[in-house]
Design a protein around this motif. Structure first.
Motif, PDB file in Angstrom:
ATOM      1  N   GLU A  71      -6.512   7.813   2.389  1.00 24.97           N
ATOM      2  CA  GLU A  71      -7.363   6.633   2.504  1.00 24.97           C
ATOM      3  C   GLU A  71      -8.654   6.972   3.237  1.00 24.97           C
ATOM      4  N   SER A  94     -11.910   4.711   4.806  1.00 27.21           N
ATOM      5  CA  SER A  94     -12.361   3.346   5.054  1.00 27.21           C
ATOM      6  C   SER A  94     -13.422   3.343   6.145  1.00 27.21           C
ATOM      7  N   ARG A 123       0.833  -1.204   0.000  1.00 33.64           N
ATOM      8  CA  ARG A 123       0.000   0.000   0.000  1.00 33.64           C
ATOM      9  C   ARG A 123       0.861   1.246   0.000  1.00 33.64           C
ATOM     10  N   THR A 161     -13.204   0.646   1.282  1.00 35.09           N
ATOM     11  CA  THR A 161     -11.947   1.377   1.407  1.00 35.09           C
ATOM     12  C   THR A 161     -11.652   2.035   0.070  1.00 35.09           C
ATOM     13  N   LEU A 192      -8.652   4.433  -1.842  1.00 35.06           N
ATOM     14  CA  LEU A 192      -7.298   4.972  -1.795  1.00 35.06           C
ATOM     15  C   LEU A 192      -7.119   5.910  -2.971  1.00 35.06           C
TER      16      LEU A 192
END
Length: 136
Positions: free
Chosen positions: A16, A18, A11, A80, A82
């Motif tokens: 991010e 989540s 990662r 999630t 990103l």
């Protein structure tokens, strides 16, 4: 079309978002709405743009699969997001007990069928997709 298994990548240090959502239709709708809202906050991408519609569609299909095929009663699914340099990574983690990825229906989907096109849509809209089995 066979699901492609993608080896997890390390990662990156990326923004991010989540959260866990209930494995219900309401949870799936909320996942879609929150994904588009987060994209707007991160990148100032308008809600009606092609990018926002793509994120909404992929999130909705992944969340729908999680609540339809991968849930256990009383267990949530996790969304999630990103923000990567040139993409948004959308992950949906379900509670599927066997750890197997969902399989697309064999053969063509009847035109009047109410479901069965989700993975085909994801394949068409995502740069790449796959399934990773996690023991956590």
């Amino acid at each position: 079309m066979k699901p492609r298994t993608i080896v997890p990548e390390p990662r990156p240090a990326a923004p991010e978002f989540s959260l866990r959502l209930s494995s219900t239709r309401r949870g799936a709708r909320l996942a879609r709405t929150l994904a588009v809202q987060q994209l707007n906050e991160w990148c100032d991408i308008p809600y009606g743009s092609d990018s926002a519609r793509t994120v909404a569609l992929v999130t909705a299909e992944l969340a729908s699969n999680a609540i339809t095929h991968g849930c256990l009663p009383g267990r949530d699914f996790r969304l999630t997001l990103l923000l990567l340099p040139h993409a948004v990574r959308i992950e949906v983690t379900d509670t599927r007990p066997d750890g197997l990825p969902p399989q697309p229906p064999p053969g063509p989907v009847p035109t009047d069928a109410g479901s069965g096109r989700g993975l085909l849509l994801i394949d068409a809209y995502a740069n790449r997709w796959g399934c990773t089995v996690c023991d956590a």
